[in-house]
Design an enzyme around this catalytic site. Structure first.
Site, PDB file in Angstrom:
ATOM      1  N   ARG A 148       0.806  -1.225   0.000  1.00  9.68           N
ATOM      2  CA  ARG A 148       0.000   0.000   0.000  1.00  9.68           C
ATOM      3  C   ARG A 148       0.835   1.269   0.000  1.00  9.68           C
ATOM      4  O   ARG A 148       0.343   2.334  -0.360  1.00  9.68           O
ATOM      5  CB  ARG A 148      -1.019  -0.040   1.144  1.00  9.68           C
ATOM      6  CG  ARG A 148      -2.115  -1.088   0.870  1.00  9.68           C
ATOM      7  CD  ARG A 148      -3.157  -1.147   1.958  1.00  9.68           C
ATOM      8  NE  ARG A 148      -2.607  -1.446   3.261  1.00  9.68           N
ATOM      9  CZ  ARG A 148      -2.473  -2.661   3.783  1.00  9.68           C
ATOM     10  NH1 ARG A 148      -2.839  -3.712   3.089  1.00  9.68           N
ATOM     11  NH2 ARG A 148      -1.974  -2.812   4.985  1.00  9.68           N
ATOM     12  N   GLU A 198       2.761  -7.591  13.074  1.00 12.37           N
ATOM     13  CA  GLU A 198       1.942  -7.830  14.256  1.00 12.37           C
ATOM     14  C   GLU A 198       1.268  -9.197  14.206  1.00 12.37           C
ATOM     15  O   GLU A 198       0.810  -9.707  15.207  1.00 12.37           O
ATOM     16  CB  GLU A 198       0.909  -6.711  14.460  1.00 12.37           C
ATOM     17  CG  GLU A 198      -0.008  -6.481  13.298  1.00 12.37           C
ATOM     18  CD  GLU A 198       0.542  -5.537  12.243  1.00 12.37           C
ATOM     19  OE1 GLU A 198      -0.245  -5.074  11.421  1.00 12.37           O
ATOM     20  OE2 GLU A 198       1.755  -5.284  12.199  1.00 12.37           O
TER      21      GLU A 198
END
Length: 180
Positions: free
Chosen positions: A67, A104
């Site tokens: 992105r 994460e």
């Protein structure tokens, strides 16, 4: 004007709980990309920050897969600069250097072409979101391997509770929107 632009951007970020796994609150930028005014405002605000902070000292914008590729080239064009790509490992031709990092919710590797930058060139790293900081830190490590100077890392969204900013050490960081 900046406050109204920031509000326009914030209204276009939506949240999806438990994606991609339970306990993760995913911040989705898709509605922002669908709305030309919101996207234009995000590029404009990021560019204003960089002009104010660095003036004409930036040589390139580095967009991080995937992105960051949406913001990197547009931001580079707005600033009259080129954009280099930092991709997931195995996606770039020619000689590359790579770095591993922890997300994460997993592990990954990034790479950059060995000749993407000349030693000493000044770069700003851009991605859509900063969470734990692993991706940005790996991007900075890669740029260090090609002897580029990282001036700053920037993102549209920052998840402050994950303390990713701290992972970057002394590299300055800026985000337009912060969420807990």
């Amino acid at each position: 004007m900046a406050d109204s632009e920031l509000q326009l951007i914030a209204r276009r970020i939506r949240s999806f709980p438990d994606f991609p796994k339970p306990g993760v609150l995913f911040r989705d930028i898709s509605p922002l990309l669908k709305d030309p005014d919101s996207f234009r405002a995000s590029i404009s605000l990021l560019a204003r920050h960089l002009k104010k902070t660095h003036g004409s000292k930036i040589d390139y914008i580095a967009g991080v897969d995937s992105r960051g590729f949406l913001f990197g080239p547009s931001l580079a064009q707005e600033l009259g600069l080129g954009c280099v790509l930092i991709r997931k490992r195995g996606k770039l031709p020619g000689p590359t250097v790579h770095a591993s990092y922890t997300l994460e919710y997993g592990k990954a590797e990034l790479e950059i072409q060995r000749d993407a930058l000349e030693p000493g060139q000044r770069v700003v790293v851009v991605d859509d979101l900063l969470a734990t900081g692993g991706t940005m830190r790996a991007a900075c490590e890669l740029l260090g391997q090609v002897q580029a100077q990282v001036l700053e890392c920037i993102s549209l969204v920052e998840l402050t509770s994950l303390k990713g900013r701290e992972t970057l050490g002394t590299v300055p960081f800026f985000s337009l929107l912060q969420y807990e």
